[in-house]
Design a protein around this motif. Structure first.
Motif, PDB file in Angstrom:
ATOM      1  N   VAL A 155     -23.269  84.262 -79.577  1.00  0.00           N
ATOM      2  CA  VAL A 155     -24.237  83.268 -80.065  1.00  0.00           C
ATOM      3  C   VAL A 155     -24.670  82.367 -78.905  1.00  0.00           C
ATOM      4  O   VAL A 155     -25.853  82.107 -78.686  1.00  0.00           O
ATOM      5  CB  VAL A 155     -23.635  82.422 -81.212  1.00  0.00           C
TER       6      VAL A 155
ATOM      7  N   PHE B 242     -24.588  83.012 -75.748  1.00  0.00           N
ATOM      8  CA  PHE B 242     -25.401  83.770 -74.795  1.00  0.00           C
ATOM      9  C   PHE B 242     -26.881  83.717 -75.199  1.00  0.00           C
ATOM     10  O   PHE B 242     -27.758  83.480 -74.366  1.00  0.00           O
ATOM     11  CB  PHE B 242     -24.931  85.233 -74.727  1.00  0.00           C
ATOM     12  N   GLY B 243     -27.143  83.941 -76.484  1.00  0.00           N
ATOM     13  CA  GLY B 243     -28.527  83.910 -76.968  1.00  0.00           C
ATOM     14  C   GLY B 243     -29.166  82.544 -76.767  1.00  0.00           C
ATOM     15  O   GLY B 243     -30.309  82.430 -76.312  1.00  0.00           O
ATOM     16  N   GLU B 244     -28.410  81.490 -77.072  1.00  0.00           N
ATOM     17  CA  GLU B 244     -28.935  80.131 -76.903  1.00  0.00           C
ATOM     18  C   GLU B 244     -29.272  79.863 -75.428  1.00  0.00           C
ATOM     19  O   GLU B 244     -30.278  79.237 -75.111  1.00  0.00           O
ATOM     20  CB  GLU B 244     -27.919  79.100 -77.390  1.00  0.00           C
TER      21      GLU B 244
ATOM     22  N   GLU C  61     -30.147  82.079 -73.234  1.00  0.00           N
ATOM     23  CA  GLU C  61     -31.377  82.820 -72.902  1.00  0.00           C
ATOM     24  C   GLU C  61     -32.604  82.000 -73.299  1.00  0.00           C
ATOM     25  O   GLU C  61     -33.592  81.934 -72.567  1.00  0.00           O
ATOM     26  CB  GLU C  61     -31.397  84.174 -73.621  1.00  0.00           C
ATOM     27  N   LEU C  62     -32.546  81.371 -74.480  1.00  0.00           N
ATOM     28  CA  LEU C  62     -33.660  80.519 -74.911  1.00  0.00           C
ATOM     29  C   LEU C  62     -33.863  79.382 -73.903  1.00  0.00           C
ATOM     30  O   LEU C  62     -35.001  79.039 -73.547  1.00  0.00           O
ATOM     31  CB  LEU C  62     -33.397  79.930 -76.296  1.00  0.00           C
TER      32      LEU C  62
ATOM     33  N   LYS D 294     -33.106  79.277 -70.708  1.00  0.00           N
ATOM     34  CA  LYS D 294     -33.692  79.756 -69.444  1.00  0.00           C
ATOM     35  C   LYS D 294     -35.211  79.801 -69.563  1.00  0.00           C
ATOM     36  O   LYS D 294     -35.940  79.396 -68.651  1.00  0.00           O
ATOM     37  CB  LYS D 294     -33.197  81.171 -69.132  1.00  0.00           C
TER      38      LYS D 294
ATOM     39  N   LEU E 191     -37.156  78.150 -71.662  1.00  0.00           N
ATOM     40  CA  LEU E 191     -37.730  76.807 -71.801  1.00  0.00           C
ATOM     41  C   LEU E 191     -37.841  76.128 -70.438  1.00  0.00           C
ATOM     42  O   LEU E 191     -38.856  75.488 -70.130  1.00  0.00           O
ATOM     43  CB  LEU E 191     -36.869  75.957 -72.736  1.00  0.00           C
TER      44      LEU E 191
ATOM     45  N   SER F 151     -39.848  67.107 -73.711  1.00  0.00           N
ATOM     46  CA  SER F 151     -38.909  66.736 -74.773  1.00  0.00           C
ATOM     47  C   SER F 151     -38.341  67.966 -75.470  1.00  0.00           C
ATOM     48  O   SER F 151     -37.159  68.012 -75.808  1.00  0.00           O
ATOM     49  CB  SER F 151     -39.589  65.816 -75.791  1.00  0.00           C
ATOM     50  N   MET F 152     -39.194  68.959 -75.690  1.00  0.00           N
ATOM     51  CA  MET F 152     -38.729  70.208 -76.293  1.00  0.00           C
ATOM     52  C   MET F 152     -37.618  70.812 -75.433  1.00  0.00           C
ATOM     53  O   MET F 152     -36.560  71.217 -75.926  1.00  0.00           O
ATOM     54  CB  MET F 152     -39.914  71.176 -76.404  1.00  0.00           C
TER      55      MET F 152
ATOM     56  N   ALA G 180     -34.350  68.533 -75.261  1.00  0.00           N
ATOM     57  CA  ALA G 180     -33.606  68.517 -76.523  1.00  0.00           C
ATOM     58  C   ALA G 180     -32.787  69.795 -76.678  1.00  0.00           C
ATOM     59  O   ALA G 180     -31.605  69.757 -77.032  1.00  0.00           O
ATOM     60  CB  ALA G 180     -34.565  68.350 -77.703  1.00  0.00           C
ATOM     61  N   LYS G 181     -33.395  70.921 -76.403  1.00  0.00           N
ATOM     62  CA  LYS G 181     -32.704  72.199 -76.610  1.00  0.00           C
ATOM     63  C   LYS G 181     -31.632  72.451 -75.551  1.00  0.00           C
ATOM     64  O   LYS G 181     -30.533  72.907 -75.863  1.00  0.00           O
ATOM     65  CB  LYS G 181     -33.734  73.338 -76.597  1.00  0.00           C
TER      66      LYS G 181
ATOM     67  N   GLU H 109     -28.546  70.296 -76.146  1.00  0.00           N
ATOM     68  CA  GLU H 109     -27.736  70.758 -77.271  1.00  0.00           C
ATOM     69  C   GLU H 109     -26.884  71.963 -76.849  1.00  0.00           C
ATOM     70  O   GLU H 109     -25.692  72.041 -77.146  1.00  0.00           O
ATOM     71  CB  GLU H 109     -28.672  71.136 -78.418  1.00  0.00           C
TER      72      GLU H 109
ATOM     73  N   TYR I 182     -31.341  63.196 -79.442  1.00  0.00           N
ATOM     74  CA  TYR I 182     -31.985  62.539 -80.582  1.00  0.00           C
ATOM     75  C   TYR I 182     -33.285  61.858 -80.151  1.00  0.00           C
ATOM     76  O   TYR I 182     -34.291  61.902 -80.848  1.00  0.00           O
ATOM     77  CB  TYR I 182     -31.002  61.557 -81.235  1.00  0.00           C
TER      78      TYR I 182
ATOM     79  N   LEU J 113     -35.771  64.826 -79.681  1.00  0.00           N
ATOM     80  CA  LEU J 113     -36.218  65.428 -80.950  1.00  0.00           C
ATOM     81  C   LEU J 113     -37.243  64.509 -81.610  1.00  0.00           C
ATOM     82  O   LEU J 113     -38.282  64.943 -82.098  1.00  0.00           O
ATOM     83  CB  LEU J 113     -35.032  65.636 -81.895  1.00  0.00           C
TER      84      LEU J 113
END
Lengths: 369, 392
Positions: free
Chosen positions: A276, A278-280, A282-283, A285, A287, A307-308, A311-312, A315, A357, A360
């Motif tokens: 899980v 690993f996938g996050e 990848e997202l 990278k 962004l 900000s996008m 935020a990611k 997290e 926060y 977001l």
């Protein structure tokens, strides 16, 4: 190529051990002048500065690649504060005199400039109590700036102050370039949880010439937000490096550590969490790459992207570094082992320039809800 | 190939002239999807024109070689075409398992005869394909499948059954995983075969889901004849082909995590339905969850694009497709949950006059299947752990 040479340099000259020795030495100013001089010789601080001001003119994408690598080794240095954020503000809003006075020094690494904007315990760049009053020769600034990145090591400060208190949020704020040695300035270093050093700065009737004003009077917030967004994107690149390194070290540990006679990485409970994550990552990278490209090409529409991205990435990095401790078990909690440094660094990068926060909320506002 | 800049100009002009105005609006219902095939009835003349025009250009399968009817575009040109279609809000001219699944497998593993026979009708939307993979006792453990292919000299016969055949009752041809050697090890005796679903001995029965709809069937084979030249790749080497095909299916399913083309962003739907107070949604918890989903969805889109840029046109993403399948389905499920929350009590309406035939609750219920079909989320995570992270 840039990535590989940055990685080689940092692994050789400033691996995590370097951060640990700075911490153990105590009384540190936050980073090593020697390492910074070597980074400067490699041209790193010159990366985002235009060629006409002795920069390399590579833009922010190259800077992001280097920051990702300093994130992997947790190497403290003023790339983000001076060569990315302050440089962005000056390139974006400075007049010719300011650019030719300040940018070559930033590019060579000999001069350090930092932004001083936070006044509260939370990041609220639009809420400014510091004031700048007009005098016969220019301005007189008073106020209290807190948590200033590399503030105790910088030669110049870019300070936000209110120049018009009749208008509400947004306008009426201006930026000023202030020598750190100006009369009326008191700088108190504040060491944070992983040996990085922030500064608490008071300005008491600091007198400045009119030429100290950066950009148009009363329009400083937009410039500041742009420089902060550049910083948030740079931070995201650095955080990504922190998270990737913590993740890769942890995956290696899952393969090596044995319990019940087998590597703990053979347990599905851990495999799924790793997959899980690993996938996050990848997202994240994607962004970060996207944000750096946007910053180089389309700087006016950067707020929602910054900000996008932050935020990611925050997290994910927070989760990756926390999982890293958990997967290492007891040894992950010890000071002798390096993995805890990643967790600490992630927390600092999250909290500076707006946490998840904050971003977001800002992202939602940018999108009209 | 045309210079990218010229291709954009020419493509834009062509789309302007050839995409009917009605085909530039968001899809309203599932019936607006054009699936093609023998039994498909076009919703409108414009829907048919749009398919014909695109098919003639090869742009229903723009990345396939021209010799099989495709558009022959490389990755850079494909991206331009997508951008230009997106710019005018053009609907996909054809939804097709032929294009997303069996086509790529034929291109890589099929004999020249199979390519010539099957690819051009797929491009034209004339033949609709069904997938015969899962069986009642072979779900996540797909390789334990038992549908039996027997050699009868000049042909084969097939006996057994499949389950979860998407639109099995509307399919014209089936690509089907069968056991062709029961003595061989589990993965070694499997073949991928093709046959017409009108073949005597092939029958289907719809499965009713919790959404009240029946997008899947069971499919039964009773001494159904399969021609000898309809084996994809070599006999008993079907597992390799099947896995390759699955990577394409997973990438396609992963796309469900993106905001559907032409659909409003979730935040805007929420603002419209719930109204704003001081420029914000009144409930900060809901607002935060919407923002998180929109960010994740945007990030998935950027990541799928990055992956496509990194592989050659038409090449398989391999295990990376499991990342997209896992994330995409989780995102669509979150999206459906949020849509229900945004619409409140009205989201419960199953058949009322304002409910568009219960579109919202049915889509929400249907989405629970996303993390099961095409390999469960748990299977995807196993694949990522073993094949990408190298965990034991």
């Amino acid at each position: 190529m840039l990535q590989q040479s940055a990685r080689d340099f940092l692994n050789r000259q400033a691996p995590v051990k370097h951060l640990r020795s700075l911490r153990d030495a105590g009384g540190s100013k936050g980073f090593s002048r020697e390492v910074w001089a070597e980074m400067s010789a490699l041209g790193w601080p010159a990366m985002a500065i235009p060629e006409e001001y002795d920069g390399l003119g590579f833009g922010f994408t190259g800077m992001g690649i280097v920051l990702q690598e300093t994130g992997r080794t947790l190497t403290p240095c003023p790339l983000l504060s001076s060569a990315m954020m302050a440089a962005a503000a000056i390139v974006h809003a400075g007049d010719d005199a300011q650019k030719s006075t300040l940018l070559p020094g930033i590019a060579s690494g000999e001069a350090l400039v930092t932004l001083a904007f936070d006044e509260h315990t939370h990041h609220r760049p639009g809420q400014v109590a510091a004031t700048a009053k007009r005098t016969a020769g220019g301005f007189c600034i008073s106020g209290h700036k807190r948590f200033v990145l590399d503030g105790a090591m910088s030669d110049q400060l870019i300070v936000s102050a209110r120049t018009d208190d009749r208008v509400p949020d947004g306008r009426g704020i201006s930026l000023f370039i202030v020598p750190a040695t100006a009369s009326g300035i008191t700088i108190t270093p504040c060491q944070v949880l992983d040996t990085h050093v922030l500064a608490d700065i008071t300005l008491d009737d600091v007198r400045l010439p009119a030429a100290a004003l950066l950009g148009a009077e009363n329009e400083g917030l937009a410039i500041l937000e742009y420089a902060l967004d550049a910083g948030r994107i740079g931070q995201s690149a650095e955080l990504l490096g922190v998270a990737l390194e913590a993740f890769e070290r942890s995956i290696a540990y899952l393969k090596e550590r044995k319990q019940f006679g087998v590597p703990i990485g053979s347990f599905q409970a851990l495999q799924h969490r790793a997959a899980v994550l690993f996938g996050e990552l990848e997202l994240c990278k994607s962004l970060v790459l996207n944000a750096l490209h946007r910053l180089d090409s389309d700087a006016n529409e950067i707020a929602a992207t910054a900000s996008m991205t932050k935020a990611k990435v925050v997290e994910t990095a927070s989760k990756a570094t926390a999982e890293a401790i958990q997967w290492h078990g007891g040894i992950g909690m010890t000071d002798d082992f390096d993995i805890g440094f990643f967790y600490k660094r992630a927390r600092i990068l999250e909290t500076m320039l707006g946490d998840r926060y904050f971003h977001l909320d800002r992202f939602a506002r940018q999108h009209g809800y | 190939m045309t210079q990218p800049k010229d291709f954009r100009t020419q493509g834009r002009a062509w789309l302007e002239n050839n995409c009917p105005a009605d085909m530039r609006s968001p899809l309203q219902t599932e019936a607006d999807l054009c699936w093609g095939g023998r039994r498909f009835r076009f919703q409108s003349a414009d829907q048919e024109t749009w398919l014909r025009n695109m098919a003639e250009k090869g742009w229903t399968a723009p990345g396939w070689p021209r010799e099989y009817g495709g558009g022959g575009l490389d990755q850079e040109h494909l991206k331009i075409l997508q951008e230009e279609m997106h710019r005018i809000g053009a609907r996909a001219p054809l939804y097709s398992f032929g294009i997303s699944m069996i086509g790529p497998a034929l291109l890589k593993y099929g004999s020249e005869k199979l390519k010539q026979q099957h690819l051009p009708p797929i491009v034209r939307g004339e033949i609709r394909w069904a997938q015969g993979y899962s069986e009642p006792n072979a779900g996540s453990d797909l390789a334990s499948l038992q549908a039996r292919l027997e050699d009868r000299g000049d042909h084969y016969v097939l006996n057994g059954s499949k389950i979860w055949t998407s639109y099995g009752d509307l399919g014209d041809w089936m690509f089907c995983l069968v056991r062709s050697d029961s003595e061989a090890p589990k993965h070694g005796g499997i073949s991928l075969v093709l046959f017409d679903m009108a073949t005597p001995g092939v029958s289907t029965r719809p499965i009713r889901l919790i959404s009240g709809k029946s997008p899947f069937t069971e499919t039964f084979f009773d001494n159904a004849r399969v021609e000898k030249d309809q084996v994809v790749g070599e006999l008993n080497n079907g597992w390799t082909v099947a896995k390759y095909l699955l990577t394409h299916e997973r990438e396609m399913i992963g796309g469900s995590g993106l905001r559907p083309s032409g659909e409003e962003p979730l935040g805007r739907i929420a603002a419209r339905v719930l109204g704003l107070e001081s420029g914000q949604l009144a409930n900060p918890m809901l607002r935060g969850d919407i923002a998180r989903l929109e960010i994740d969805s945007e990030a998935l889109g950027l990541t799928m694009q990055r992956a496509r840029d990194e592989v050659k046109a038409g090449a398989s993403l391999g295990a990376t497709s499991s990342v997209f399948k896992y994330i995409g389905t989780e995102l669509n499920m979150r999206r459906q949950e949020l849509l229900m929350a945004i619409h409140g009590l009205a989201s419960l309406d199953w058949s009322g006059p304002d409910s568009a035939a219960g579109r919202l609750p049915r889509a929400w219920l249907r989405s629970r299947g996303n993390s099961i079909e095409g390999g469960t989320s748990e299977i995807q995570l196993n694949i990522i752990a073993k094949h990408i992270l190298g965990l034991p």
